[in-house]
Design a protein around this motif. Structure first.
Motif, PDB file in Angstrom:
ATOM      1  N   ALA A   1      31.556  12.837  45.615  1.00 22.09           N
ATOM      2  CA  ALA A   1      31.273  12.347  46.965  1.00 22.09           C
ATOM      3  C   ALA A   1      32.290  11.323  47.448  1.00 22.09           C
ATOM      4  O   ALA A   1      32.633  11.289  48.641  1.00 22.09           O
ATOM      5  N   TRP A   2      32.767  10.479  46.551  1.00 21.97           N
ATOM      6  CA  TRP A   2      33.582   9.331  46.955  1.00 21.97           C
ATOM      7  C   TRP A   2      35.080   9.569  46.869  1.00 21.97           C
ATOM      8  O   TRP A   2      35.834   9.016  47.674  1.00 21.97           O
ATOM      9  N   ASP A   3      35.534  10.373  45.902  1.00 21.15           N
ATOM     10  CA  ASP A   3      36.985  10.609  45.788  1.00 21.15           C
ATOM     11  C   ASP A   3      37.586  11.210  47.055  1.00 21.15           C
ATOM     12  O   ASP A   3      38.681  10.794  47.473  1.00 21.15           O
ATOM     13  N   PRO A   4      36.926  12.196  47.708  1.00 22.98           N
ATOM     14  CA  PRO A   4      37.516  12.758  48.927  1.00 22.98           C
ATOM     15  C   PRO A   4      37.722  11.722  50.031  1.00 22.98           C
ATOM     16  O   PRO A   4      38.696  11.810  50.787  1.00 22.98           O
ATOM     17  N   LEU A   5      36.834  10.726  50.122  1.00 27.19           N
ATOM     18  CA  LEU A   5      37.005   9.691  51.140  1.00 27.19           C
ATOM     19  C   LEU A   5      38.151   8.750  50.790  1.00 27.19           C
ATOM     20  O   LEU A   5      38.888   8.307  51.676  1.00 27.19           O
ATOM     21  N   LEU A   6      38.330   8.451  49.513  1.00 25.96           N
ATOM     22  CA  LEU A   6      39.483   7.639  49.115  1.00 25.96           C
ATOM     23  C   LEU A   6      40.781   8.402  49.368  1.00 25.96           C
ATOM     24  O   LEU A   6      41.789   7.811  49.792  1.00 25.96           O
ATOM     25  N   ASP A   7      40.762   9.713  49.125  1.00 23.55           N
ATOM     26  CA  ASP A   7      41.936  10.539  49.426  1.00 23.55           C
ATOM     27  C   ASP A   7      42.210  10.552  50.926  1.00 23.55           C
ATOM     28  O   ASP A   7      43.372  10.518  51.360  1.00 23.55           O
TER      29      ASP A   7
END
Length: 238
Positions: free
Chosen positions: A116-122
């Motif tokens: 859930a969170w890695d795509p937003l950091l990317d």
């Protein structure tokens, strides 16, 4: 003795042009903020939403039923006089962003956070030029100063009304990245809220949900969705 309450004294609420934007008039008298400033908003769409809230009032005024009015008042009375301090406070979330603090276990939660969170950091890296790195545990580890400068510039570039919306988007989610992603429509706003609630939802799946906590969460979700609407109203072409 019964508590005194403000009562409706006007017949009609209308939008009018004003220097710097639009205002709302009650039977021809301009509305003012609680601190007696002129209630002038940047777009007609926002003014129309405020006028609709005033028109919907019945005999006794119910401030909690007027969220756009309250947010506009906050932008003028609270944010504008200290906008640099507000912007700095929100920008500081970038150095301790929710999305960066990961569990070490159990494996299922670790996987859910990454998914859930890695795509937003990317997304923050590709769209904002700000690469924030995940950390395991709750101890603070500073982020790259260059990334933090990019995020700080993004926040300081906002006007008072957008900054008011961002304040709630960030403080309710615990994430500057989620707040900016919401403003930029990086993902559906309800999805972004659920992403911010991942840890809480995990705990609920293990221990069950407390009724009082569920009500509090529902109020926060409503406020989060309203903040996005308020931001959008400030961006509709006049």
């Amino acid at each position: 003795m019964s508590e005194w309450k403000s009562r409706r004294f006007w017949t009609r609420a209308e939008v009018a042009r004003a220097k710097g934007g639009h205002t709302i008039e009650l039977d021809g008298r301009p509305v003012r903020t609680p601190l007696k400033s002129a209630l002038i908003v940047p777009t007609r769409a926002m003014a129309e939403a405020i006028a609709a809230e005033w028109d919907a009032q019945e005999e006794v005024i119910a401030p909690l039923s007027m969220p756009v009015t309250r947010s506009a008042n906050s932008a003028i009375d609270k944010v504008a006089p200290q906008r640099a301090a507000v912007a700095d406070m929100l920008a500081d979330y970038g150095d301790a962003d929710l999305l960066c603090y990961r569990a070490a276990a159990p494996a299922e939660l670790v996987a859910q956070q990454a998914a859930a969170w890695d795509p937003l950091l990317d997304w923050a890296d590709s769209e904002l030029g700000a690469r924030l790195g995940p950390r395991t545990g709750v101890m603070h580890e500073p982020q790259d100063p260059a990334a933090l400068r990019k995020l700080r510039a993004e926040v300081h570039a906002l006007d008072d009304f957008a900054l008011t919306a961002l304040h709630d988007l960030v403080s309710l989610s615990g994430s500057l990245v989620i707040g900016i992603a919401a403003m930029r429509d990086a993902q559906d706003i309800k999805t972004l809220w659920e992403i911010s609630r991942l840890d809480e939802n995990w705990q609920i799946s293990i221990w069950g949900e407390d009724e009082e906590a569920a009500q509090a969460a529902a109020h926060k979700a409503e406020a989060f969705l309203h903040a996005k609407r308020f931001f959008d109203l400030g961006r509709v072409a006049t």
